[in-house]
Structures are given as C-alpha cells and as structure tokens.
Design a protein around this motif. Structure first.
Motif, PDB file in Angstrom:
ATOM      1  N   VAL A  56       0.812  -1.052  -0.127  1.00 31.73           N
ATOM      2  CA  VAL A  56       0.249   0.356   0.240  1.00 31.73           C
ATOM      3  C   VAL A  56       0.557   1.429  -0.120  1.00 31.73           C
ATOM      4  N   LEU A  57       1.873   1.504   1.047  1.00 32.85           N
ATOM      5  CA  LEU A  57       3.221   2.219   0.671  1.00 32.85           C
ATOM      6  C   LEU A  57       3.413   2.324  -0.400  1.00 32.85           C
ATOM      7  N   GLU A  58       3.365   1.495  -1.480  1.00 37.18           N
ATOM      8  CA  GLU A  58       3.919   1.628  -2.546  1.00 37.18           C
ATOM      9  C   GLU A  58       3.213   2.063  -3.834  1.00 37.18           C
ATOM     10  N   GLY A  59       1.722   2.184  -3.727  1.00 38.69           N
ATOM     11  CA  GLY A  59       0.715   2.607  -4.633  1.00 38.69           C
ATOM     12  C   GLY A  59       0.110   1.018  -4.524  1.00 38.69           C
ATOM     13  N   SER A  60      -0.226  -0.017  -4.286  1.00 39.96           N
ATOM     14  CA  SER A  60      -1.104  -0.679  -3.934  1.00 39.96           C
ATOM     15  C   SER A  60      -1.978  -0.341  -3.160  1.00 39.96           C
ATOM     16  N   VAL A 157      15.557   4.359   0.943  1.00 45.08           N
ATOM     17  CA  VAL A 157      14.388   4.315   0.371  1.00 45.08           C
ATOM     18  C   VAL A 157      15.760   6.379  -0.463  1.00 45.08           C
ATOM     19  N   SER A 158      16.150   6.915   0.748  1.00 42.38           N
ATOM     20  CA  SER A 158      16.745   7.360  -0.015  1.00 42.38           C
ATOM     21  C   SER A 158      17.671   7.500  -1.527  1.00 42.38           C
ATOM     22  N   VAL A 159      18.277   6.767  -1.405  1.00 45.76           N
ATOM     23  CA  VAL A 159      19.269   6.097  -2.491  1.00 45.76           C
ATOM     24  C   VAL A 159      18.753   5.597  -3.421  1.00 45.76           C
ATOM     25  N   ALA A 160      17.257   4.302  -3.448  1.00 45.97           N
ATOM     26  CA  ALA A 160      17.009   4.314  -4.750  1.00 45.97           C
ATOM     27  C   ALA A 160      17.672   3.659  -5.617  1.00 45.97           C
ATOM     28  N   PRO A 161      18.339   2.927  -4.276  1.00 45.21           N
ATOM     29  CA  PRO A 161      19.212   2.089  -5.895  1.00 45.21           C
ATOM     30  C   PRO A 161      18.515   1.082  -7.443  1.00 45.21           C
ATOM     31  N   PHE A 162      17.921   0.842  -7.226  1.00 49.12           N
ATOM     32  CA  PHE A 162      17.533  -0.301  -8.235  1.00 49.12           C
ATOM     33  C   PHE A 162      16.142   0.512  -9.226  1.00 49.12           C
ATOM     34  N   PRO A 163      16.176  -0.192 -10.142  1.00 51.39           N
ATOM     35  CA  PRO A 163      15.022   0.243 -11.308  1.00 51.39           C
ATOM     36  C   PRO A 163      13.736   0.565 -11.036  1.00 51.39           C
ATOM     37  N   SER A 164      13.259  -0.363  -9.814  1.00 50.38           N
ATOM     38  CA  SER A 164      11.668  -0.175  -9.031  1.00 50.38           C
ATOM     39  C   SER A 164      12.623  -1.091  -7.564  1.00 50.38           C
ATOM     40  N   HIS A 165      11.299  -0.611  -7.395  1.00 48.09           N
ATOM     41  CA  HIS A 165      10.297  -1.017  -5.742  1.00 48.09           C
ATOM     42  C   HIS A 165      11.330  -0.754  -5.064  1.00 48.09           C
ATOM     43  N   ASN A 166      12.097  -0.041  -4.591  1.00 48.00           N
ATOM     44  CA  ASN A 166      12.941   0.532  -3.793  1.00 48.00           C
ATOM     45  C   ASN A 166      12.353   0.196  -2.360  1.00 48.00           C
ATOM     46  N   GLY A 167      11.502   1.132  -1.978  1.00 46.86           N
ATOM     47  CA  GLY A 167      10.301   1.077  -1.004  1.00 46.86           C
ATOM     48  C   GLY A 167      10.456  -0.026  -0.232  1.00 46.86           C
ATOM     49  N   ILE A 168       9.560  -0.970  -1.163  1.00 45.34           N
ATOM     50  CA  ILE A 168       8.828  -2.537  -0.685  1.00 45.34           C
ATOM     51  C   ILE A 168      10.984  -2.649  -0.281  1.00 45.34           C
ATOM     52  N   VAL A 169      12.089  -2.675  -0.830  1.00 40.32           N
ATOM     53  CA  VAL A 169      13.171  -3.369  -0.324  1.00 40.32           C
ATOM     54  C   VAL A 169      13.505  -3.164   1.089  1.00 40.32           C
ATOM     55  N   ALA A 170      12.637  -1.767   0.732  1.00 37.82           N
ATOM     56  CA  ALA A 170      14.006  -0.741   2.094  1.00 37.82           C
ATOM     57  C   ALA A 170      13.083  -1.652   3.052  1.00 37.82           C
ATOM     58  N   ARG A 171      11.660  -1.343   3.348  1.00 38.27           N
ATOM     59  CA  ARG A 171      10.965  -2.028   4.501  1.00 38.27           C
ATOM     60  C   ARG A 171      11.537  -3.446   4.792  1.00 38.27           C
ATOM     61  N   ALA A 172      11.818  -4.362   3.734  1.00 39.76           N
ATOM     62  CA  ALA A 172      11.838  -5.414   4.115  1.00 39.76           C
ATOM     63  C   ALA A 172      13.099  -5.527   4.751  1.00 39.76           C
TER      64      ALA A 172
END
Length: 239
Positions: A56-60, A157-172
């Motif tokens: 949801v935080l990622e837009g779901s 989250v700030s670095v957003a290193p990947f082309p997608s799903h950075n918030g999901i990876v950060a929270r995981a």
C-alpha cells in the motif's frame, strides 16, 4: 575520535530514550504475549500483514483480505512474494548485505523489470551509495539495532538504487535487520503496518531524511520509534 559511523546519531537529543522505549515495548510484547503461543502461522501472518502494508505504501490498492486470498494487484503480489523468502535471507544480510539487497530486489521485481536488471543498481553512483549502506550493516557500531534498522531503511529509500521496488526492498530490509540482530527473531512485529498507520509522518520524515540536513535526519530518527511502537501494536500477537 570514534570509528562508529552511527555514534553521532545516538548522541542526538531524544534519540537514546526513544529507542530504549521502543525496544522495551517490543520486548514486553514478545515476552509476555508471544513466547507461550508463538507458531510458524503467527510469523506467516505477521509477514502477510507486512507485505500488504508495504505494498500500500508503494501504491497498491489491494486490501489485506485480497492479499490473504492471493488476489491482490501486482504490487501486492510482488511484496507478498518477497515476504515468503525474506527470513531465509537473515544470515546473508549479516555477512554479505549487498547480496541480500540484490536478492530482495530480484524476488520483488521478478516480471516487472528485464531479467538482466534484477538485483542490479541503476548506475555506478547508485552502486557506490548502495555499498555505503551495506557498510553500515557490517560496521562495528554500538548503536541500537532499531536505530540501525531505521537508518538503513531511510538510506535505501533515499538512494533508490534499483530501477523499481525500492520502498518494498527498504521496508523488507528494516524487518530483516530486526530479525538478524535479535530484536524480533521470529518476525512477529509488523513495522510496515506501523509506518502505514502513521503514513503522513512516515512519508514526510523520509523526505526530510533524504534532504540530508541534520534536522531532517534527527526528525526521521525521532519518528521511527513511533513506527516501531505501532508495528508492535499491529502484531498478530495482539489479535
């Protein structure tokens, strides 16, 4: 002079007491409510709730029941897929965090980005900054585990290193730090749900942290324990 990269954060006003209180609350939950009736199903429920909240935080737009039934939208499915593999990555996060980050992105983003981009930083600058985040996890810091989790979360989250799903990876990753460092070995707290419950403050403070100012970093560090306290309240142990 200290070599601890997080020592200056621990010295900020209000930070030690906020994290001590958050840890005490988690310890009380796990000791008084969890140890006598913890099961793999309880952990699975916590991971499910976390996947839904993170999505949801990622837009779901999916509901928890939809995710529970396997009928969520693609973002929810991505977060759920990562949650099913997450706990197995705890040892890897401790010894080789870059590999753990790559694996988390590869699992979450499967089918969303090209195969040759799964787990790979966007560019050289992103790769360098991701190495800096990984270095925090292998540093000899005396900072509380909850603070380490909060900093790594916000950094990713700030670095957003990947082309997608950075918030999901950060929270995981935040959840996984709590597991790997013994705060919540069975992953029964739901920090993602805590952040969703405080969404406006969560997103505002992440933006402040990304700005790189001392005040922005300080505000995030004071917010995060509130998120952890709400995450403890969202635990299935409270049900």
């Amino acid at each position: 002079m200290t070599d601890d990269p997080l020592a200056w954060l621990v010295s900020l006003e209000g930070v030690p007491s906020a994290y001590a209180a958050a840890r005490d609350g988690i310890d009380v939950l796990l000791r008084d409510r969890g140890l006598r009736r913890t099961s793999p199903e309880t952990t699975a429920e916590s991971l499910l709730r976390g996947a839904h909240a993170s999505a949801v935080l990622e837009g779901s737009g999916s509901t928890l029941e939809e995710v529970r039934e396997g009928a969520g939208d693609p973002i929810a499915q991505d977060a759920l897929r990562l949650s099913t593999e997450l706990l197995g990555l705890a040892p890897l996060l401790s010894r080789a965090p870059l590999q753990a980050f790559a694996r988390m992105h590869a699992v979450a983003a499967r089918g969303s980005v090209a195969e040759d981009r799964l787990g790979r930083p966007r560019d050289g600058e992103s790769a360098a900054r991701l190495r800096d985040v990984a270095a925090l996890l292998t540093s000899d810091t005396e900072a509380p585990a909850l603070l380490v989790a909060a900093v790594v979360h916000a950094d990713l989250v700030s670095v957003a290193p990947f082309p997608s799903h950075n918030g999901i990876v950060a929270r995981a990753t935040e959840r996984l730090v709590l597991v790997a460092r013994g705060v919540d070995a069975k992953s029964l707290v739901v920090p993602e749900a805590g952040h969703l419950a405080n969404r406006a403050a969560y997103e505002s403070n992440l933006r402040g942290y990304a700005g790189g100012t001392r005040n922005g970093v300080h505000s995030w560090l004071l917010y995060a324990p509130e998120g952890y306290a709400a995450g403890a309240e969202a635990s299935p142990l409270r049900s």
